[in-house]
Structures are given as structure tokens and as C-alpha cells.
Write an enzyme that holds these catalytic residues in place. Structure first.
Site, PDB file in Angstrom:
ATOM      1  CG  ASP A  65      -0.234  -0.384   2.518  1.00 34.21           C
ATOM      2  OD1 ASP A  65       1.008  -0.387   2.556  1.00 34.21           O
ATOM      3  OD2 ASP A  65      -0.924  -0.679   3.498  1.00 34.21           O
ATOM      4  CG  ASN A 130      -8.989  -1.399  12.250  1.00 33.36           C
ATOM      5  OD1 ASN A 130      -8.050  -2.015  11.725  1.00 33.36           O
ATOM      6  ND2 ASN A 130      -9.450  -0.274  11.758  1.00 33.36           N
ATOM      7  CG  HIS A 132      -5.920  -2.029   8.971  1.00 30.03           C
ATOM      8  ND1 HIS A 132      -6.049  -0.961   9.831  1.00 30.03           N
ATOM      9  CD2 HIS A 132      -4.616  -2.034   8.587  1.00 30.03           C
ATOM     10  CE1 HIS A 132      -4.874  -0.360   9.962  1.00 30.03           C
ATOM     11  NE2 HIS A 132      -3.994  -0.991   9.228  1.00 30.03           N
ATOM     12  CD  GLU A 137      -8.783   1.162   7.988  1.00 29.02           C
ATOM     13  OE1 GLU A 137      -8.865   0.291   8.881  1.00 29.02           O
ATOM     14  OE2 GLU A 137      -8.089   2.192   8.120  1.00 29.02           O
TER      15      GLU A 137
HETATM   16  C1  GLP Z   1      -0.528   0.446   8.670  1.00 23.44           C
HETATM   17  C2  GLP Z   1      -0.139  -0.399   7.444  1.00 23.44           C
HETATM   18  C3  GLP Z   1      -0.306  -1.864   7.690  1.00 23.44           C
HETATM   19  C4  GLP Z   1       0.292  -2.235   9.024  1.00 23.44           C
HETATM   20  C5  GLP Z   1      -0.418  -1.518  10.146  1.00 23.44           C
HETATM   21  C6  GLP Z   1       0.158  -1.816  11.522  1.00 23.44           C
HETATM   22  O1  GLP Z   1      -1.826   0.924   8.649  1.00 23.44           O
HETATM   23  N1  GLP Z   1      -0.845  -0.032   6.250  1.00 23.44           N
HETATM   24  O2  GLP Z   1       0.291  -2.590   6.632  1.00 23.44           O
HETATM   25  O3  GLP Z   1       0.199  -3.610   9.230  1.00 23.44           O
HETATM   26  O4  GLP Z   1      -0.337  -0.123   9.932  1.00 23.44           O
HETATM   27  O5  GLP Z   1       1.271  -1.016  11.785  1.00 23.44           O
HETATM   28  P1  GLP Z   1       2.328  -1.325  12.892  1.00 23.44           P
HETATM   29  O6  GLP Z   1       3.115  -2.486  12.403  1.00 23.44           O
HETATM   30  O7  GLP Z   1       3.159  -0.091  12.982  1.00 23.44           O
HETATM   31  O8  GLP Z   1       1.587  -1.628  14.138  1.00 23.44           O
END
Ligand code: GLP
Length: 237
Positions: A65, A130, A132, A137
Site C-alpha cells: 500500500d 482493528n 486491517h 479497513e
Molecule cells: C498500517 C499499514 C499496515 C500495518 C499496520 C500496523 O496501517 N498499512 O500494513 O500492518 O499499519 O502497523 P504497525 O506495524 O506499525 O503496528
């Protein structure tokens, strides 16, 4: 369902386990295309790869993404994150990240073509609090391919620590869809820390529902979930 759960003692051990999977993919299984993720979760794994002898110069990477509206050279873009975390030390033959400055139809269709032409062997995932995955989402159609999403307030709040103020956090992103992610031959999802415990419980033992995007992984036939003890604490034996 073929879902393996590795409960590591901590982030370090979990990252090591993820690194070993990447290493085996390169050295033993001839994997060519790697689906990569951003976020703080895979950072230690990327560090282990940087420190390793692994060579990706004939491999392809496809990231999940990118924020809409951030140019590739913006300090908080996922292009930049990947450059710093991995590509500067371990260049791939080709590396794809969605074009955050691209027009929606063009950017998403181009990305779907890239995924189609380069089937992903191993997909790395983190998970949002959440549930995702990528930026899919809750409520995202399980049949979705690459698309534009409006980020939830929860995700914006979770990511605001990287920006000067919450107003600077992009409100939209381009993300591989759930169907795109599910096409990967193998999926490795990592989650560390107590704030991921509920999402992990719902992913592994909750109903398969679009309200918890990661729960679709129960339907994939080759998934490894790597968690630390804190993220595993709601899983029932
Ligand atoms: C973002 C990314 C995800 C990631 C998530 C969790 O929203 N788009 O790919 O898994 O955050 O982030 P973190 O690993 O910093 O907790």
C-alpha cells in the site's frame, strides 16, 4: 484451513522466525516475488535481512500500500520507508509500491496488472488494531483487488505519531485488496504487543467476517502467524 501459529517470546524471536521463513523462501523454495509490508512490526525482520547475506538482486518485491497524495520521496511515504528499511541495503531487480500521486483508476489498475504478472510467492503482513491488513479497513469486500480507501479514524490516530500533526496524516491510501493478498502462495502475518491481542484473537478464532479483514486468512491454505506472548494472550488453547 492450514494456519500455523508461532508464539514467540518477544519481538526479537518473532522477527527471527519471520527472517528464517524469508531465508528459506530464497534459499530452499526458489521464491521470486515477495509481497512486502510497512509499519513498525516488520522493522526488526528487515534489519535482520539487511545484516544477512541474502541476495534479492534477481527478485521482485511488491508492496501492499501507499498513502494517496504523498510523493515517493516524502519522508513518510511507504516508498521512502522501504528504501530506508530494505532497498538501499538489499536492492531487488524490480520493486513496486503503489503510486500515491497517481490518478485512482490508472494507479490501481496498473497495480493489479503488476500483481497478476508477478504472482506473489511470500506475502508479509502486519495487522492494524482493528484487524486491517494492508489498508483494507473493516467492511472491505473480500473480493476486492487494488483500490482506494478512506482510512478510519483509528488508523489515522495510530499513524499520527509519524507526522507533525494529525492534520498531516493522509486520509486516503491505495492498497492491494483482500483478493490480491489471498492470491499469494504463502502468507506470513506478524503481530507484536498487547494492543494487537484482540485483533489476533478475532483473526484466528473469531468468525470469518469482512468486519475483521484479517479473518479471511482462515480460508487460505498456507498461512503462518507469528506473534509474541502479548499479542497471543487472548488466543484460547
Ligand atoms: C498500517 C499499514 C499496515 C500495518 C499496520 C500496523 O496501517 N498499512 O500494513 O500492518 O499499519 O502497523 P504497525 O506495524 O506499525 O503496528
Amino acid at each position: 484451513m492450514n494456519l500455523e501459529i508461532i508464539i514467540a517470546k518477544n519481538r526479537q524471536e518473532g522477527s527471527q522466525a519471520a527472517f528464517e521463513i524469508m531465508k528459506d523462501a530464497v534459499e530452499k523454495h526458489g521464491a521470486n516475488v515477495f509481497g512486502l509490508a510497512t509499519g513498525s512490526t516488520p522493522e526488526r525482520m528487515y534489519e535482520l535481512i539487511r545484516e544477512s547475506e541474502l541476495d534479492f538482486s534477481d527478485k521482485i518485491s511488491i508492496n501492499l500500500d501507499e498513502y494517496v497524495g504523498l510523493p515517493a520521496d516524502h519522508s513518510q511515504s511507504y516508498h521512502q520507508f522501504m528504501e530506508e528499511q530494505l532497498f538501499s541495503a538489499k536492492p531487488f531487480k524490480e520493486s513496486y509500491v503503489p503510486d500515491g500521486m497517481g490518478e485512482e483508476k490508472e494507479a490501481t489498475e496498473a497495480y493489479d496488472r503488476i500483481i497478476e504478472e508477478n504472482p506473489i510467492d511470500v506475502q508479509i503482513l502486519g495487522i492494524g488494531t482493528n484487524g486491517h491488513i494492508g489498508f483494507n479497513e473493516p467492511g472491505t469486500d473480500f473480493n476486492s483487488t487494488t483500490h482506494k480507501v478512506e482510512l478510519t479514524q483509528e488508523t489515522i490516530d495510530a499513524n499520527k505519531r509519524f507526522f507533525d500533526s494529525v492534520e498531516d496524516v493522509p486520509t486516503h491510501a491505495y492498497t492491494m485488496g483482500i483478493a490480491s493478498i489471498m492470491q499469494a502462495k504463502k502468507i506470513v502475518l506478524m503481530a507484536f504487543g498487547e494492543n494487537k491481542a484482540e485483533a489476533i484473537y478475532q483473526t484466528v478464532q473469531g468468525p470469518v467476517t469482512e468486519q475483521v479483514p484479517a479473518s479471511i486468512l482462515q480460508k487460505h491454505d498456507n498461512v503462518t502467524i507469528i506473534v509474541d506472548e502479548e499479542a497471543a494472550k487472548l488466543i484460547k488453547a
